[in-house]
Design an enzyme around this catalytic site. Structure first.
Site, mmCIF file in Angstrom:
data_model
loop_
_atom_site.group_PDB
_atom_site.id
_atom_site.type_symbol
_atom_site.label_atom_id
_atom_site.label_comp_id
_atom_site.label_asym_id
_atom_site.label_seq_id
_atom_site.Cartn_x
_atom_site.Cartn_y
_atom_site.Cartn_z
ATOM 1 N N GLU A 263 -17.626 12.774 -14.693
ATOM 2 C CA GLU A 263 -17.148 12.178 -15.337
ATOM 3 C C GLU A 263 -17.731 13.041 -17.212
ATOM 4 O O GLU A 263 -16.861 13.069 -17.803
ATOM 5 C CB GLU A 263 -16.784 10.638 -15.376
ATOM 6 C CG GLU A 263 -16.416 10.283 -16.995
ATOM 7 C CD GLU A 263 -16.309 9.149 -17.337
ATOM 8 O OE1 GLU A 263 -15.829 8.617 -18.464
ATOM 9 O OE2 GLU A 263 -16.617 8.376 -16.755
ATOM 10 N N THR B 138 -18.059 1.490 -18.494
ATOM 11 C CA THR B 138 -18.603 1.708 -19.382
ATOM 12 C C THR B 138 -19.162 0.996 -20.134
ATOM 13 O O THR B 138 -20.191 -0.019 -20.996
ATOM 14 C CB THR B 138 -19.416 2.831 -20.409
ATOM 15 O OG1 THR B 138 -19.006 4.038 -18.690
ATOM 16 C CG2 THR B 138 -20.696 3.366 -21.096
ATOM 17 N N ASP C 22 -18.563 8.989 -11.147
ATOM 18 C CA ASP C 22 -18.993 8.693 -12.312
ATOM 19 C C ASP C 22 -19.720 7.914 -12.080
ATOM 20 O O ASP C 22 -20.183 7.108 -11.436
ATOM 21 C CB ASP C 22 -17.197 7.820 -12.418
ATOM 22 C CG ASP C 22 -17.281 7.089 -13.092
ATOM 23 O OD1 ASP C 22 -18.040 7.060 -14.811
ATOM 24 O OD2 ASP C 22 -16.655 6.059 -14.273
#
Length: 271
Positions: free
Chosen positions: A77, A96, A91
């Site tokens: 990512e 997040t 990822d």
């Protein structure tokens, strides 16, 4: 490297090697999570969070994978990358915004594809002490125990998670929510697509859908869910790896209802 050249032993080696890497990466991520002053939070866009941990975990995984499997491509990512016949899709921290806020619903996700077919999926949720694993054709587990989808067939008893993306007009997202509630489903959003798919696989919810999502959010989860008995759409069709696609992952008995609600058609089998 072609699918014919990737033996079962080579896949098994990758599976167990990456389990070890994910264990190390989990300790690293959890250390950041427990020290909020170390996160260095920034924003990539509206509700698009970034922390120091995202970069550190991805760098660690990239470096180790490059040493262990130098012929494999890597897409992450944060660091990007190009697909090949054999590619890891990472990822480093999915969810997040949860991670940055002290919410435990986040994970590390690593999927491995050969000739665009998801072969290995490993998702670790360190703050919840859960590790989901699967290899194509060999079933799925959570913390070593076999898992399976709920098997529900009544949409009025279904728990459906719908992911949200700024890449899709809000009106489209709200229309799916309205159709879901009208059909009698209970709708939710938890902030991690990878874990949302895992929760379908283990039967905590009946479906995860998102009108547009990136490959690193689903590359591991779709293997896990399919091996747990889920119906999934052909996410990697077209430019799914590079540009993303819609995703629908659900218990098979609700696939028809959920296609109507979401506009995404799922199928029991992937290539």
């Amino acid at each position: 490297m072609t699918l014919a050249a990737m033996t079962s032993a080579e896949l098994e080696l990758r599976h167990y090697a990456v389990l070890g890497l994910v264990s190390e990466a989990s300790r690293m991520a959890l250390d950041y999570f427990n020290r909020s002053d170390s996160l260095g939070i920034t924003m990539k866009g509206a509700q698009d969070w970034l922390t120091v941990a995202d970069g550190a975990v991805e760098d660690f995984l990239r470096q180790r994978l490059a040493v262990l499997f130098p012929s494999d491509a890597i897409i992450g990512e944060e660091g990007g990358g190009e697909a090949s016949d054999a590619v890891w899709i990472i990822d480093p921290i999915d969810g997040t915004s949860n991670f940055a806020r002290g919410d435990r619903n986040w994970c590390i996700s690593i999927g491995f594809l050969v000739n665009r077919v998801p072969e290995i999926g490993i998702i670790a949720a360190p703050a919840m002490e859960e590790v989901y694993c699967a290899r194509r054709g060999q079933g799925a587990t959570m913390n070593g125990r076999p898992i399976k989808v709920s098997g529900a067939t009544d949409i009025t008893r279904a728990y459906v998670e719908l992911g949200w993306s700024t890449r899709v007009p809000a009106a489209n997202y709200l229309a799916v929510i309205e159709r879901g509630y009208t059909a009698g489903a209970s709708m939710k959003r938890s902030g991690s697509g990878a874990l949302g798919i895992c929760h379908v696989a283990i039967g905590r919810s009946e479906a995860y859908a998102e009108l547009h999502i990136n490959a690193w959010d689903v590359a591991a989860g779709l293997v896990i869910a399919r091996e747990a008995g889920a119906a999934v759409n052909d996410f990697f069709a077209g430019e799914g790896i590079a540009k993303g696609n819609p995703v629908l992952c659900c218990t098979p008995g609700l696939a028809k209802d959920l296609a109507t609600i979401t506009g995404i058609v799922s199928q029991r089998d992937m290539r």
